[in-house]
Design an enzyme around this catalytic site. Sequence first.
Site, short mmCIF file in Angstrom:
data_model
loop_
_atom_site.label_atom_id
_atom_site.label_comp_id
_atom_site.label_asym_id
_atom_site.label_seq_id
_atom_site.Cartn_x
_atom_site.Cartn_y
_atom_site.Cartn_z
N LYS A 1 -0.18 -17.22 7.27
CA LYS A 1 0.70 -16.44 8.15
C LYS A 1 1.67 -17.25 9.02
O LYS A 1 2.79 -17.48 8.62
CB LYS A 1 -0.15 -15.47 8.95
CG LYS A 1 -0.74 -14.39 8.03
CD LYS A 1 -1.13 -13.12 8.74
CE LYS A 1 -1.27 -11.97 7.77
NZ LYS A 1 -2.62 -11.66 7.33
N TYR B 1 0.82 -1.21 0.00
CA TYR B 1 0.00 0.00 0.00
C TYR B 1 0.86 1.26 0.00
O TYR B 1 0.68 2.15 0.82
CB TYR B 1 -0.98 -0.02 1.19
CG TYR B 1 -2.03 -1.09 1.03
CD1 TYR B 1 -3.22 -0.84 0.34
CD2 TYR B 1 -1.81 -2.38 1.51
CE1 TYR B 1 -4.16 -1.83 0.15
CE2 TYR B 1 -2.76 -3.38 1.32
CZ TYR B 1 -3.93 -3.10 0.65
OH TYR B 1 -4.87 -4.08 0.45
N ASP C 1 -11.85 -18.00 8.10
CA ASP C 1 -10.54 -17.49 7.71
C ASP C 1 -9.71 -17.31 8.98
O ASP C 1 -9.87 -16.33 9.70
CB ASP C 1 -10.73 -16.17 6.96
CG ASP C 1 -9.40 -15.52 6.57
OD1 ASP C 1 -8.34 -16.01 7.01
OD2 ASP C 1 -9.44 -14.51 5.85
N TYR D 1 -11.51 -8.62 6.89
CA TYR D 1 -10.41 -8.54 5.93
C TYR D 1 -10.03 -9.96 5.52
O TYR D 1 -9.80 -10.83 6.37
CB TYR D 1 -9.18 -7.84 6.53
CG TYR D 1 -8.02 -7.84 5.55
CD1 TYR D 1 -8.02 -6.99 4.44
CD2 TYR D 1 -6.96 -8.74 5.69
CE1 TYR D 1 -7.00 -7.03 3.51
CE2 TYR D 1 -5.94 -8.79 4.76
CZ TYR D 1 -5.96 -7.93 3.67
OH TYR D 1 -4.95 -7.97 2.75
C1 LIG Z 1 -3.24 -11.60 6.03
C2 LIG Z 1 -4.62 -12.13 5.88
C3 LIG Z 1 -5.09 -12.60 4.64
C4 LIG Z 1 -4.26 -12.54 3.37
O1 LIG Z 1 -3.09 -13.30 3.45
P1 LIG Z 1 -1.86 -12.96 2.47
O2 LIG Z 1 -0.85 -14.01 2.78
O3 LIG Z 1 -1.41 -11.57 2.84
O4 LIG Z 1 -2.37 -13.04 1.08
C5 LIG Z 1 -6.37 -13.10 4.58
N1 LIG Z 1 -7.15 -13.16 5.68
C6 LIG Z 1 -6.74 -12.74 6.88
C7 LIG Z 1 -7.65 -12.84 8.07
C8 LIG Z 1 -5.47 -12.19 7.02
O5 LIG Z 1 -5.06 -11.73 8.21
#
Ligand SMILES: *Cc1c(COP(=O)(O)O)cnc(C)c1O
Length: 431
Positions: free
Chosen positions: A277, A19, A248, A147
Amino acid sequence: MPISAAQLAFDQQHIWHPYSSMINPPPMTPVESASGVRLTLSDGRELIDGMASWWSVIHGYNHPRLNAAAHAQIDRMAHVMFGGITHEPAIELARKLVAMTPAGLERVFLADSGSVSVEVAMKMAIQYWHARGKPGKHRLVALRNGYHGDTFGAMSVCDPVTGMHELFAGVLAQQLFVPRPQTRFGEALIEGDLDALEQTLATHGDEIAALILEPVVQGAGGMYFYSPQWLKGARALCDRYEVLLLADEIATGFGRSGELFACNHAGISPDILCLGKALTGGYMTLAATLTTAHIGETISSGGAGCFMHGPTFMANPLACAIANESLALLQERDWKGDVSRIERQLRTQLAPAAELDAVAEVRVLGAIGVVELKQPVTLAEIQPRFVDAGVWVRPFGKLVYVMPPYVMSDTDLHTLCAAIIRVLGELAPAA
Ligand SMILES: *Cc1c(COP(=O)(O)O)cnc(C)c1O
């Protein structure tokens, strides 16, 4: 060796950062190396890292065991295609993930980043309903302030206003949104808090493939902690209205919220789970999408006969080998003890921030500490102050937050919290 002025100028002129602007490039902090919880800058200064490189470095940097796993695997094979070929690192990783994730998640897709694992999850949900003869069920319901990543499918389920993606509104799939839960973590479920979700599922059930959410902890969309009872209620509503639940846990997976997975706070299993992550302890990019045997088999029984996805670097052996070692480390240590130790300390040592003029609210869950300000910070102004205070903290809008590596000592955590209080105390009082 310090990075030269010429190198920094090249960076500013030629390289995108997350960004970032090419007209008004933000200042960069050159990092030379990292070890344990410390980043060493190219001028020799050391910073205590409060960000764990965005949730991922749970065991600390330059970990001897993770390094050894990387060396051992790279001498064997750094990569090989996954089409028609398999290898032990992937098999072991899938075995571990099936064993440790909530019950029923038994089919594993190893993707190359969090956003891709979300795309994969969304495609699984859509292909599932297609295979069941309900191709009309192809939309998603998402929570506001969520997100889920930066690719197109993921963007379509990020918060439509704060999700940083308004610009693409006309291009994105039109999804459905419900307000985030009002009931905070630890509170009794507020009457009617699930009504908006139920209404949406009842009205649009025949076009909805899945509800996608970040269980219990909303991350980049607002660093907000909500009630596991709400999540439990949402699970029940998904079952009632025949909608899949897609969790997620890319940010929350592997202990960050105080449970191994945030879904465990509610004792529920999603139908599809995204991980990323911290999966490799922050060493390499790797993500996973898990689903049930039923969904995996239904997808495969559909017209296509297979699941339609297969990236070049799928199940990269180097990343899988490091992930296996990172998960072994996690399971060997008392991660739960560490996370609750960090939680207690964040609670007491960030509490004084609540008294500051600039601060709206302080909240802590697991190894996540959040100080929400009344006004957005000016990064160019606040970032150097944190660096001068010897800590790496990267605020976002009104949110100053930390999610330290689980190995951070009490002393370093104290320094981190004290630096946050001091820097925020120096901010100009809200007008
Ligand atoms: C960081 C994140 C993503 C995206 O993961 P990237 O490896 O950056 O593509 C998706 N969902 C959540 C909840 C995240 O924290």
